[in-house]
Design an enzyme around this catalytic site. Structure first.
Site, PDB file in Angstrom:
ATOM      1  N   HIS A  69      40.168 -32.267  21.635  1.00  0.00           N
ATOM      2  CA  HIS A  69      40.259 -33.074  22.857  1.00  0.00           C
ATOM      3  C   HIS A  69      39.285 -34.251  22.779  1.00  0.00           C
ATOM      4  CE1 HIS A  69      41.720 -29.308  25.186  1.00  0.00           C
ATOM      5  NE2 HIS A  69      42.706 -30.176  25.209  1.00  0.00           N
ATOM      6  N   GLU A  80      39.547 -26.315  32.846  1.00  0.00           N
ATOM      7  CA  GLU A  80      39.520 -27.780  32.908  1.00  0.00           C
ATOM      8  C   GLU A  80      40.850 -28.403  32.503  1.00  0.00           C
ATOM      9  OE1 GLU A  80      36.516 -31.070  31.498  1.00  0.00           O
ATOM     10  OE2 GLU A  80      37.435 -30.131  29.763  1.00  0.00           O
ATOM     11  N   ASP A  81      41.560 -27.745  31.592  1.00  0.00           N
ATOM     12  CA  ASP A  81      42.777 -28.360  31.058  1.00  0.00           C
ATOM     13  C   ASP A  81      43.944 -28.363  32.028  1.00  0.00           C
ATOM     14  OD1 ASP A  81      41.657 -29.071  28.578  1.00  0.00           O
ATOM     15  OD2 ASP A  81      41.677 -26.950  28.025  1.00  0.00           O
ATOM     16  N   ARG A 127      50.086 -22.717  27.136  1.00  0.00           N
ATOM     17  CA  ARG A 127      49.191 -23.025  28.256  1.00  0.00           C
ATOM     18  C   ARG A 127      49.894 -23.755  29.409  1.00  0.00           C
ATOM     19  NH1 ARG A 127      43.392 -24.967  27.110  1.00  0.00           N
ATOM     20  NH2 ARG A 127      43.319 -23.974  29.147  1.00  0.00           N
ATOM     21  N   CYS A 138      35.091 -27.381  29.453  1.00  0.00           N
ATOM     22  CA  CYS A 138      36.370 -26.641  29.530  1.00  0.00           C
ATOM     23  C   CYS A 138      36.315 -25.509  30.541  1.00  0.00           C
ATOM     24  CB  CYS A 138      36.709 -26.029  28.183  1.00  0.00           C
ATOM     25  SG  CYS A 138      36.205 -26.989  26.785  1.00  0.00           S
ATOM     26  N   ASP A 143      44.108 -18.411  27.058  1.00  0.00           N
ATOM     27  CA  ASP A 143      43.177 -19.539  27.128  1.00  0.00           C
ATOM     28  C   ASP A 143      42.833 -19.949  28.562  1.00  0.00           C
ATOM     29  OD1 ASP A 143      42.580 -20.513  24.346  1.00  0.00           O
ATOM     30  OD2 ASP A 143      44.766 -20.442  24.240  1.00  0.00           O
TER      31      ASP A 143
END
Ligand code: CIR
Length: 265
Positions: free
Chosen positions: A168, A71-72, A91, A255, A66
């Site tokens: 999200h 962005e995460d 992640r 994202c 991922d």
């Protein structure tokens, strides 16, 4: 009028790797086609660059399926960046992998140490506040730690709830300008955008609520004509980018990048 919440000099992206086919998804709607994903990703980067941004294009990280959804991993503000702590166990270490790039671009890089978790997809930075939705990936402790860190730069954090079943907070909303938010009806109805103008995405087009304002452009996923028209009619300069493959992994326009203007001392 100041607009630090959408005027950016820089962005960071990461190429989708072959392992992207193993990325997390709530519902299996098919395996992403890597060539199409790469082509959409290149279009996305071109759209960012067309606004004048310098884009740091990172190579794929095959160990993290991922990791295209950069962005995460971090919250990027003018004064500094905060390396986040993703709530998805697969992640968690992606954030660590982003830290060296942030250190090259910023004088100050802070880190969420835990035990809480927080992912960038749950964070909407507006001109006056940082809204953070609790979700399956972001918890109270993560939000509290973030609030403590960014207070030194003068930012206020407001905690909200991401609607049940939504990945999200920003899956359902985006910032269009200082005062305007694009939102799904279900999120706007929760009452979290009091004081802002809200443009609702068209019924049935909820999947385009994750859009980005980047300098003078609003970058939207292709294929949502009613909302695109509404945003254009509201006076925004819209550019669309294909998102069919990222969407199979619950990913959208926000994202795919970190967006910021670092203040260098
Ligand atoms: C995930 O489930 O973590 C990825 N498949 C999608 C992440 C999307 N990121 C975002 O909304 N900021």
């Amino acid at each position: 009028m100041s607009n630090r919440s959408y005027s950016f000099t820089h962005a960071i992206t990461r190429k989708p790797g072959k392992s992207a086919v193993d990325g997390l998804r709530a519902v299996d709607t098919g395996t992403p086609d890597l060539d199409t994903f790469l082509s959409h990703h290149a279009d996305y980067i071109a759209a960012l660059k067309a606004t004048g941004a310098v884009v740091t294009e990172l190579e794929a990280l095959e160990d993290f399926p991922d990791s295209v959804f950069v962005e995460d991993t971090a919250l990027c503000l003018q004064e500094g960046a905060v390396v986040l702590r993703p709530g998805a166990p697969t992640r968690l270490k992606e954030a660590e992998a982003m830290a060296p790039t942030l250190r090259e671009l910023y004088d100050e890089v802070l880190t969420i140490e835990g035990p809480g978790h927080i992912e960038g997809g749950d964070i909407l930075t507006t001109e006056t506040e940082i809204l953070v939705g609790t979700s399956a990936r972001t918890d109270d402790a993560g939000i509290k730690e973030l609030a403590g860190l960014v207070a030194q730069w003068g930012y206020k954090v407001r905690k909200l709830n991401t609607p049940e079943g939504v990945l999200h907070f920003k899956t359902d909303c985006s910032l269009l300008d200082e005062n305007t938010i694009l939102s799904t009806r279900r999120l706007a109805d929760a009452g979290c955008f009091e004081g802002y103008n809200v443009i609702l995405v068209a019924d049935g087009e909820e999947a385009c609520a994750n859009t980005i304002r980047f300098n003078e452009k609003v970058i939207m996923p292709a294929g949502f004509p009613k909302t695109e028209q509404a945003v254009r009619e509201a006076g925004y300069d819209v550019v669309t980018v294909g998102n069919s493959e990222a969407a199979k992994l619950d990913g959208g326009m926000s994202c795919l990048s970190l967006r910021f203007s670092p203040i260098k001392k």
